[in-house]
Design a protein around this motif. Structure first.
Motif, PDB file in Angstrom:
ATOM      1  N   UNK A  58       0.625  -1.461  -0.334  1.00 40.19           N
ATOM      2  CA  UNK A  58       0.047   0.253  -0.160  1.00 40.19           C
ATOM      3  C   UNK A  58       0.846   1.734   0.564  1.00 40.19           C
ATOM      4  N   UNK A  59       0.887   1.842  -0.936  1.00 38.39           N
ATOM      5  CA  UNK A  59       1.296   3.402  -0.855  1.00 38.39           C
ATOM      6  C   UNK A  59       0.401   4.302  -0.562  1.00 38.39           C
ATOM      7  N   UNK A  60       0.058   5.443   0.255  1.00 35.75           N
ATOM      8  CA  UNK A  60      -0.552   6.779   0.442  1.00 35.75           C
ATOM      9  C   UNK A  60      -0.190   8.237   0.466  1.00 35.75           C
ATOM     10  N   UNK A 105       5.403  10.479   0.992  1.00 35.21           N
ATOM     11  CA  UNK A 105       3.997   8.882   0.313  1.00 35.21           C
ATOM     12  C   UNK A 105       4.342   7.958   1.041  1.00 35.21           C
ATOM     13  N   UNK A 106       3.262   7.395   1.591  1.00 32.60           N
ATOM     14  CA  UNK A 106       3.680   6.113   3.571  1.00 32.60           C
ATOM     15  C   UNK A 106       4.019   5.214   2.733  1.00 32.60           C
ATOM     16  N   UNK A 138      13.108  -1.055   3.108  1.00 34.35           N
ATOM     17  CA  UNK A 138      13.884  -0.720   3.084  1.00 34.35           C
ATOM     18  C   UNK A 138      14.786  -1.085   1.889  1.00 34.35           C
ATOM     19  N   UNK A 139      14.430  -2.417   1.658  1.00 34.11           N
ATOM     20  CA  UNK A 139      14.800  -3.134  -0.205  1.00 34.11           C
ATOM     21  C   UNK A 139      14.446  -2.635  -0.971  1.00 34.11           C
ATOM     22  N   UNK A 140      13.880  -1.379  -1.551  1.00 31.55           N
ATOM     23  CA  UNK A 140      13.101  -1.054  -2.735  1.00 31.55           C
ATOM     24  C   UNK A 140      13.368  -0.090  -2.458  1.00 31.55           C
ATOM     25  N   UNK A 141      13.849   0.730  -4.120  1.00 32.92           N
ATOM     26  CA  UNK A 141      14.039   2.073  -4.850  1.00 32.92           C
ATOM     27  C   UNK A 141      12.448   2.604  -4.534  1.00 32.92           C
ATOM     28  N   UNK A 142      12.472   3.621  -4.146  1.00 32.91           N
ATOM     29  CA  UNK A 142      10.549   4.634  -4.613  1.00 32.91           C
ATOM     30  C   UNK A 142      10.801   5.528  -6.119  1.00 32.91           C
ATOM     31  N   UNK A 143      10.553   5.544  -6.007  1.00 33.76           N
ATOM     32  CA  UNK A 143       9.827   6.487  -7.639  1.00 33.76           C
ATOM     33  C   UNK A 143       8.198   7.601  -7.072  1.00 33.76           C
ATOM     34  N   UNK A 152       3.325   7.907  -6.492  1.00 34.05           N
ATOM     35  CA  UNK A 152       4.214   6.885  -6.023  1.00 34.05           C
ATOM     36  C   UNK A 152       4.512   5.371  -5.988  1.00 34.05           C
ATOM     37  N   UNK A 153       5.715   5.643  -6.503  1.00 32.49           N
ATOM     38  CA  UNK A 153       5.518   3.915  -6.845  1.00 32.49           C
ATOM     39  C   UNK A 153       6.646   2.824  -6.833  1.00 32.49           C
ATOM     40  N   UNK A 154       6.170   1.536  -6.512  1.00 30.24           N
ATOM     41  CA  UNK A 154       7.007   0.939  -6.094  1.00 30.24           C
ATOM     42  C   UNK A 154       6.859  -0.769  -7.520  1.00 30.24           C
TER      43      UNK A 154
END
Length: 115
Positions: free
Chosen positions: A2-4, A21-22, A29-34, A95-97
């Motif tokens: 979930x991205x908010x 973006x929560x 902590x293991x993933x890049x975010x955009x 926000x994207x993961x």
């Protein structure tokens, strides 16, 4: 996953906003975010990206020097500080993961830059 997103709004040209973006449901902590944005009638475009540890950052040419992406892994949150905003920055910001090769998106937050 979930991205908010939050923090959008109406701002005058030259003004600033900070988007947040929560994230939840995965090991943040293991993933890049955009951050992406989509203006009316246009395709969604990548605005900025940050690696999982924050050591690698990239920006679209159109926002370099004005926007800053950052993250707080203790709070599972990624930010986008937007300064010197222009009318052409008006868009819905997402926000994207990418987790296990799946794309996840927030609901988006509207940013409107207008006098």
């Amino acid at each position: 996953v979930q991205l908010v997103e939050s923090g959008g709004g109406l701002v005058q040209p030259g003004g600033s906003l900070r988007l947040s973006c929560a994230a939840s449901g995965f090991t943040f902590s293991s993933y890049g975010m955009r951050w992406y944005r989509q203006a009316p009638g246009k395709e969604r475009e990548l605005v900025a990206g940050i690696s999982n540890g924050g050591g690698r950052i990239n920006y679209a040419d159109s926002v370099k020097g004005r926007f800053t992406i950052s993250r707080d892994n203790a709070k599972n949150t990624v930010y986008l500080q937007m300064n010197s905003l222009k009318p052409e920055d008006t868009a819905v910001y997402y926000c994207n993961a990418i987790v296990y090769a799946n794309y996840y998106w927030g609901q988006g937050t509207q940013v409107t830059v207008s006098s």
